[in-house]
Write a protein that holds these residues in place. Structure first.
Motif, PDB file in Angstrom:
ATOM      1  N   GLN A  34       0.829  -1.204   0.000  1.00  0.00           N
ATOM      2  CA  GLN A  34       0.000   0.000   0.000  1.00  0.00           C
ATOM      3  C   GLN A  34       0.868   1.261   0.000  1.00  0.00           C
ATOM      4  O   GLN A  34       0.604   2.208  -0.748  1.00  0.00           O
ATOM      5  CB  GLN A  34      -0.940   0.006   1.203  1.00  0.00           C
ATOM      6  N   LEU A  35       1.895   1.260   0.847  1.00  0.00           N
ATOM      7  CA  LEU A  35       2.790   2.418   0.887  1.00  0.00           C
ATOM      8  C   LEU A  35       3.540   2.586  -0.429  1.00  0.00           C
ATOM      9  O   LEU A  35       3.748   3.721  -0.884  1.00  0.00           O
ATOM     10  CB  LEU A  35       3.769   2.296   2.054  1.00  0.00           C
ATOM     11  N   GLY A  37       2.393   1.826  -3.364  1.00  0.00           N
ATOM     12  CA  GLY A  37       1.415   2.423  -4.272  1.00  0.00           C
ATOM     13  C   GLY A  37       1.167   3.889  -3.980  1.00  0.00           C
ATOM     14  O   GLY A  37       1.064   4.702  -4.906  1.00  0.00           O
ATOM     15  N   GLN A  38       1.093   4.235  -2.704  1.00  0.00           N
ATOM     16  CA  GLN A  38       0.875   5.635  -2.324  1.00  0.00           C
ATOM     17  C   GLN A  38       2.046   6.508  -2.764  1.00  0.00           C
ATOM     18  O   GLN A  38       1.848   7.615  -3.274  1.00  0.00           O
ATOM     19  CB  GLN A  38       0.658   5.746  -0.819  1.00  0.00           C
ATOM     20  N   MET A  39       3.256   6.018  -2.552  1.00  0.00           N
ATOM     21  CA  MET A  39       4.438   6.787  -2.945  1.00  0.00           C
ATOM     22  C   MET A  39       4.487   6.957  -4.465  1.00  0.00           C
ATOM     23  O   MET A  39       4.798   8.041  -4.964  1.00  0.00           O
ATOM     24  CB  MET A  39       5.722   6.118  -2.452  1.00  0.00           C
ATOM     25  N   ALA A  41       1.916   6.967  -6.444  1.00  0.00           N
ATOM     26  CA  ALA A  41       0.806   7.835  -6.840  1.00  0.00           C
ATOM     27  C   ALA A  41       1.136   9.315  -6.668  1.00  0.00           C
ATOM     28  O   ALA A  41       0.645  10.152  -7.441  1.00  0.00           O
ATOM     29  CB  ALA A  41      -0.445   7.489  -6.033  1.00  0.00           C
ATOM     30  N   VAL A  42       1.956   9.632  -5.682  1.00  0.00           N
ATOM     31  CA  VAL A  42       2.305  11.047  -5.464  1.00  0.00           C
ATOM     32  C   VAL A  42       3.626  11.404  -6.135  1.00  0.00           C
ATOM     33  O   VAL A  42       4.151  12.500  -5.955  1.00  0.00           O
ATOM     34  CB  VAL A  42       2.328  11.423  -3.958  1.00  0.00           C
TER      35      VAL A  42
END
Length: 84
Positions: A34-35, A37-39, A41-42
């Motif tokens: 998840q992290l 993917g979050q990284m 995405a930003v």
């Protein structure tokens, strides 16, 4: 003097702990994914790559524990045969 039941009980307890470890590592792997993917995405690709490495390392650790789980099951079967 140890009994076969005592041996089997201890192996089973170890197997349960290994199973708990597998579950904990699976949860950690999901969190790292998840992290990652979050990284991504930003737009923080270097951190996304680091979390990918963390996830891969967790996968390897989980695979080792799964192998240990197989070994404890094998040990239980051998102990049962020896006690039978």
């Amino acid at each position: 003097m140890a009994s076969i039941d005592e041996i089997i009980s201890r192996i089973q307890a170890a197997g349960q702990k290994v199973g708990e470890g597998v579950q904990l590592l699976s949860a950690a792997e999901n969190a790292a994914s998840q992290l990652q993917g979050q990284m991504a995405a930003v737009g923080v690709q270097d951190k996304a790559a680091q979390f990918a490495q963390v996830r891969e390392s967790i996968q390897q650790a989980r695979q080792h524990l799964l192998g240990s789980q197989d070994m404890t099951n094998q040990s239980i079967n051998l102990a049962k045969e020896a006690g039978g």
